[in-house]
Write a protein that holds these residues in place. Structure first.
Motif, PDB file in Angstrom:
ATOM      1  N   GLU A   1       0.821  -1.206   0.000  1.00  0.00           N
ATOM      2  CA  GLU A   1       0.000   0.000   0.000  1.00  0.00           C
ATOM      3  C   GLU A   1       0.856   1.257   0.000  1.00  0.00           C
ATOM      4  O   GLU A   1       0.562   2.229  -0.689  1.00  0.00           O
ATOM      5  CB  GLU A   1      -0.906  -0.039   1.233  1.00  0.00           C
ATOM      6  CG  GLU A   1      -1.893   1.090   1.321  1.00  0.00           C
ATOM      7  CD  GLU A   1      -2.804   0.928   2.531  1.00  0.00           C
ATOM      8  OE1 GLU A   1      -3.286   1.961   3.034  1.00  0.00           O
ATOM      9  OE2 GLU A   1      -3.029  -0.233   2.941  1.00  0.00           O
ATOM     10  N   THR A   2       1.970   1.224   0.733  1.00  0.00           N
ATOM     11  CA  THR A   2       2.820   2.406   0.845  1.00  0.00           C
ATOM     12  C   THR A   2       3.423   2.790  -0.503  1.00  0.00           C
ATOM     13  O   THR A   2       3.459   3.961  -0.889  1.00  0.00           O
ATOM     14  CB  THR A   2       3.959   2.150   1.847  1.00  0.00           C
ATOM     15  OG1 THR A   2       3.402   1.759   3.105  1.00  0.00           O
ATOM     16  CG2 THR A   2       4.815   3.397   2.021  1.00  0.00           C
ATOM     17  N   LEU A   3       3.885   1.792  -1.257  1.00  0.00           N
ATOM     18  CA  LEU A   3       4.521   2.043  -2.543  1.00  0.00           C
ATOM     19  C   LEU A   3       3.556   2.675  -3.530  1.00  0.00           C
ATOM     20  O   LEU A   3       3.885   3.644  -4.218  1.00  0.00           O
ATOM     21  CB  LEU A   3       5.075   0.737  -3.111  1.00  0.00           C
ATOM     22  CG  LEU A   3       5.739   0.822  -4.480  1.00  0.00           C
ATOM     23  CD1 LEU A   3       6.977   1.712  -4.414  1.00  0.00           C
ATOM     24  CD2 LEU A   3       6.108  -0.561  -4.976  1.00  0.00           C
ATOM     25  N   ILE A   4       2.362   2.141  -3.616  1.00  0.00           N
ATOM     26  CA  ILE A   4       1.418   2.644  -4.625  1.00  0.00           C
ATOM     27  C   ILE A   4       0.873   4.013  -4.238  1.00  0.00           C
ATOM     28  O   ILE A   4       0.593   4.847  -5.092  1.00  0.00           O
ATOM     29  CB  ILE A   4       0.280   1.620  -4.853  1.00  0.00           C
ATOM     30  CG1 ILE A   4      -0.435   1.938  -6.180  1.00  0.00           C
ATOM     31  CG2 ILE A   4      -0.691   1.589  -3.721  1.00  0.00           C
ATOM     32  CD1 ILE A   4      -1.379   0.850  -6.629  1.00  0.00           C
ATOM     33  N   LYS A   5       0.758   4.280  -2.956  1.00  0.00           N
ATOM     34  CA  LYS A   5       0.324   5.607  -2.529  1.00  0.00           C
ATOM     35  C   LYS A   5       1.344   6.665  -2.911  1.00  0.00           C
ATOM     36  O   LYS A   5       0.999   7.806  -3.221  1.00  0.00           O
ATOM     37  CB  LYS A   5       0.099   5.626  -1.010  1.00  0.00           C
ATOM     38  CG  LYS A   5      -1.206   4.990  -0.566  1.00  0.00           C
ATOM     39  CD  LYS A   5      -1.373   5.120   0.943  1.00  0.00           C
ATOM     40  CE  LYS A   5      -2.722   4.557   1.395  1.00  0.00           C
ATOM     41  NZ  LYS A   5      -2.898   4.668   2.877  1.00  0.00           N
ATOM     42  N   ALA A   6       2.630   6.273  -2.919  1.00  0.00           N
ATOM     43  CA  ALA A   6       3.694   7.223  -3.243  1.00  0.00           C
ATOM     44  C   ALA A   6       3.648   7.639  -4.708  1.00  0.00           C
ATOM     45  O   ALA A   6       4.245   8.648  -5.090  1.00  0.00           O
ATOM     46  CB  ALA A   6       5.059   6.606  -2.916  1.00  0.00           C
ATOM     47  N   ALA A   7       2.957   6.852  -5.552  1.00  0.00           N
ATOM     48  CA  ALA A   7       2.894   7.148  -6.982  1.00  0.00           C
ATOM     49  C   ALA A   7       1.764   8.088  -7.344  1.00  0.00           C
ATOM     50  O   ALA A   7       1.702   8.592  -8.472  1.00  0.00           O
ATOM     51  CB  ALA A   7       2.741   5.845  -7.773  1.00  0.00           C
ATOM     52  N   ARG A   8       0.871   8.388  -6.382  1.00  0.00           N
ATOM     53  CA  ARG A   8      -0.307   9.208  -6.687  1.00  0.00           C
ATOM     54  C   ARG A   8       0.091  10.617  -7.099  1.00  0.00           C
ATOM     55  O   ARG A   8       0.950  11.242  -6.487  1.00  0.00           O
ATOM     56  CB  ARG A   8      -1.247   9.255  -5.489  1.00  0.00           C
ATOM     57  CG  ARG A   8      -1.886   7.918  -5.165  1.00  0.00           C
ATOM     58  CD  ARG A   8      -2.829   7.996  -3.986  1.00  0.00           C
ATOM     59  NE  ARG A   8      -2.100   8.337  -2.750  1.00  0.00           N
ATOM     60  CZ  ARG A   8      -2.684   8.460  -1.562  1.00  0.00           C
ATOM     61  NH1 ARG A   8      -3.993   8.239  -1.444  1.00  0.00           N
ATOM     62  NH2 ARG A   8      -1.965   8.785  -0.493  1.00  0.00           N
ATOM     63  N   GLY A   9      -0.524  11.063  -8.203  1.00  0.00           N
ATOM     64  CA  GLY A   9      -0.266  12.397  -8.700  1.00  0.00           C
ATOM     65  C   GLY A   9       1.025  12.528  -9.471  1.00  0.00           C
ATOM     66  O   GLY A   9       1.407  13.635  -9.859  1.00  0.00           O
ATOM     67  N   LYS A  10       1.682  11.417  -9.737  1.00  0.00           N
ATOM     68  CA  LYS A  10       2.984  11.455 -10.408  1.00  0.00           C
ATOM     69  C   LYS A  10       2.983  10.558 -11.647  1.00  0.00           C
ATOM     70  O   LYS A  10       2.083   9.754 -11.845  1.00  0.00           O
ATOM     71  CB  LYS A  10       4.087  10.996  -9.449  1.00  0.00           C
ATOM     72  CG  LYS A  10       4.222  11.804  -8.176  1.00  0.00           C
ATOM     73  CD  LYS A  10       5.360  11.270  -7.332  1.00  0.00           C
ATOM     74  CE  LYS A  10       5.528  12.099  -6.051  1.00  0.00           C
ATOM     75  NZ  LYS A  10       4.387  11.933  -5.136  1.00  0.00           N
ATOM     76  N   ASP A  11       4.050  10.679 -12.440  1.00  0.00           N
ATOM     77  CA  ASP A  11       4.290   9.784 -13.574  1.00  0.00           C
ATOM     78  C   ASP A  11       5.127   8.612 -13.073  1.00  0.00           C
ATOM     79  O   ASP A  11       6.316   8.764 -12.762  1.00  0.00           O
ATOM     80  CB  ASP A  11       5.028  10.523 -14.688  1.00  0.00           C
ATOM     81  CG  ASP A  11       5.136   9.687 -15.967  1.00  0.00           C
ATOM     82  OD1 ASP A  11       5.089   8.444 -15.876  1.00  0.00           O
ATOM     83  OD2 ASP A  11       5.270  10.285 -17.057  1.00  0.00           O
ATOM     84  N   ALA A  12       4.512   7.443 -12.985  1.00  0.00           N
ATOM     85  CA  ALA A  12       5.173   6.250 -12.437  1.00  0.00           C
ATOM     86  C   ALA A  12       5.602   5.279 -13.520  1.00  0.00           C
ATOM     87  O   ALA A  12       5.802   4.091 -13.248  1.00  0.00           O
ATOM     88  CB  ALA A  12       4.236   5.555 -11.454  1.00  0.00           C
ATOM     89  N   THR A  13       5.779   5.778 -14.753  1.00  0.00           N
ATOM     90  CA  THR A  13       6.093   4.890 -15.874  1.00  0.00           C
ATOM     91  C   THR A  13       7.398   4.141 -15.643  1.00  0.00           C
ATOM     92  O   THR A  13       7.464   2.911 -15.794  1.00  0.00           O
ATOM     93  CB  THR A  13       6.183   5.690 -17.184  1.00  0.00           C
ATOM     94  OG1 THR A  13       4.946   6.375 -17.407  1.00  0.00           O
ATOM     95  CG2 THR A  13       6.460   4.746 -18.358  1.00  0.00           C
ATOM     96  N   LYS A  14       8.466   4.856 -15.287  1.00  0.00           N
ATOM     97  CA  LYS A  14       9.760   4.202 -15.103  1.00  0.00           C
ATOM     98  C   LYS A  14       9.719   3.211 -13.952  1.00  0.00           C
ATOM     99  O   LYS A  14      10.300   2.120 -14.037  1.00  0.00           O
ATOM    100  CB  LYS A  14      10.840   5.244 -14.872  1.00  0.00           C
ATOM    101  CG  LYS A  14      11.142   6.095 -16.105  1.00  0.00           C
ATOM    102  CD  LYS A  14      12.280   7.076 -15.832  1.00  0.00           C
ATOM    103  CE  LYS A  14      12.595   7.894 -17.082  1.00  0.00           C
ATOM    104  NZ  LYS A  14      13.694   8.875 -16.831  1.00  0.00           N
TER     105      LYS A  14
END
Length: 487
Positions: free
Chosen positions: A426-439
């Protein structure tokens, strides 16, 4: 209606579908009327080779394009009644393939002519000789010219092929070439779409509709003196090979003339005819289609067992001039073995084989068609063209009210409902919110699996205007089929 006009009907669809290009008129088109004249051999002076069975065999009604029968209602188009049923039938073929065999079975079952072991063994041998003369001779040599044979070998095939009572080489070859030219159309003499019985033997015992007449070029057959001789004297050769030879052989060596006539003659003929008919019927109904499924021919080992290797029919219709029907070492094709043996003995030459690369292409294309059909049945997620297009400002504005938005591959995903389900935490995916997580998604943190890519499609909500090219590339790598066009 002229011959050429009659032939053009079958391919008229092609005429009407492909001339939309404005530049088409710059290039001369092949004249279809002339092309069909060439295909039927009507541009050449044909040798006239006739016998006494012409109209009775049905060849005239099948191929004569110059009469006026197309202008009237033919008996084949009329409903069956008690008054006209006998007019619908080809009585010569009924006699040869039904009445004579039936009488033979009646005599055999009555016990009046006991079956001797030696007669049975000769009947089996003669059955094989006649059958393989049809497949190696009538079919692969003369109908498809898949190899060349010396005159002694052609003479053997012509004589013992007649022992199977399936018509002359000329008649058989012409019908078969028409079958290949018009497979699964009304002009196919044994059109499999009309049912199993029709393609098996109904086409022989019923008069054909003259509106479906067609021709094929058999000028090469007419130039073969063995073909001409056999056709002119077919009745005599057929009677001699089919009945006289087995009767005399069994009488002379086994003292059983009547047994030879019944078992090695009449019943053997029935069996080989039914086996050959299976090529037209069962080989179009049961089995696989590894090379192309646009038409009915199929590959089946059981049909191959019955037909001396002709059961690999899907291959044959795709590669008709190949002297083989079976291309795998474990597939049963005694006709192929015989042809190759005669080649080693110097009796045959010029064995034709399609390049393996062309065969492999056909297999791959058919596999791709099957895969594409499976793909079409699956839900690949929303198409990019069905999603709204956001610019940077729109994404920023939407993120204020929808905190679960993540950019991956130029596509905006709302992963709010998946946060607790994410295998990476859960922590990892929350950190991607609002960002470009392509890489991060494509290897920076995890090199995500196909399952992850497939799951991700459920959460698509928009495409970024500035990243549209990246979005198209992202879905293309996944192999999606439902993308209507690039955005």
């Amino acid at each position: 209606m002229s011959t050429a006009q009659l032939e053009v009907e079958t391919i008229s669809a092609f005429n009407n579908s492909s001339n939309n290009d404005n530049n088409t008129q710059l290039y001369p088109e092949m004249d279809l009327k002339q092309a069909n004249i060439l295909a039927t051999g009507l541009n050449k002076k044909q040798l006239r080779v006739v016998n006494g069975l012409g109209s009775l065999m049905g060849s005239k009604e099948m191929t004569d394009l110059n009469d006026d029968s197309r202008e009237r209602i033919h008996i084949s188009e009329q409903p069956w009644t008690w008054n006209n049923w006998y007019q619908k039938l080809n009585w010569l073929n009924i006699t040869l393939v039904i009445l004579i065999p039936l009488s033979g079975f009646i005599v055999a079952l009555s016990g009046l002519v006991p079956l001797q072991r030696n007669v049975l063994m000769f009947a089996i041998f003669y059955y094989g000789l006649g059958g393989i003369s049809i497949t190696a001779g009538y079919h692969r040599l003369w109908s498809h010219r898949s190899y060349d044979a010396s005159w002694p070998l052609r003479l053997i095939y012509a004589f013992f092929g007649a022992a199977s009572v399936e018509g002359s080489i000329k008649w058989w070859g012409h019908s078969h070439r028409i079958h290949h030219r018009y497979t699964d159309t009304p002009r196919d003499p044994y059109d499999a779409r009309r049912g199993l019985f029709f393609s098996h033997m109904g086409w022989m015992i019923m008069k054909p509709n003259p509106k479906n007449k067609a021709r094929a070029d058999i000028s090469d057959l007419n130039t073969d003196w063995i073909v001409r001789f056999q056709h002119r004297h077919y009745i005599l050769i057929m009677l001699l090979a089919a009945f006289v030879v087995p009767t005399v052989v069994c009488g002379y060596f086994f003292n059983d003339y009547l047994g030879g006539f019944i078992y090695a003659g009449v019943i053997r003929i029935f069996c080989i005819q039914q086996a050959t008919f299976c090529i037209n019927s069962m080989a179009h109904y049961i089995g696989a289609q590894p090379f192309d499924d646009r038409r009915t021919p199929r590959d089946n080992w059981l049909t191959a067992l019955v037909t001396f290797g002709e059961g690999y029919h899907n291959f044959h219709h795709e590669f008709p001039t190949d002297y083989r029907n079976a291309i795998r070492w474990y597939q049963y094709d005694p006709t192929k073995v015989l042809i190759y043996t005669t080649y080693l003995l110097g009796l045959a030459k010029g064995l034709k084989k399609f390049p393996q690369n062309i065969i492999d292409q056909g297999v791959l294309q058919q596999k791709q068609k099957k895969l594409d059909r499976i793909k079409q049945r699956l839900d690949w997620g929303p198409s990019l063209t069905d999603l709204p297009v956001w610019d940077h400002e729109e994404f920023e504005e939407q993120s204020k009210s929808r905190p679960g938005l993540v950019i991956i591959g130029g596509i905006v995903h709302d992963i709010s409902s998946y946060i607790e389900e994410h295998p990476g935490g859960e922590t990892l995916i929350k950190a991607a919110r609002g960002k470009d997580a392509t890489k991060a998604f494509t290897g920076g943190v995890y090199r995500h699996s196909n399952a992850a890519h497939n799951t991700l499609t459920q959460f698509r909500v928009a495409v970024l205007k500035e990243r549209s090219n990246a979005a198209n590339l992202f879905v293309a790598r996944r192999g999606e089929l439902n993308q209507k066009k690039n955005i």
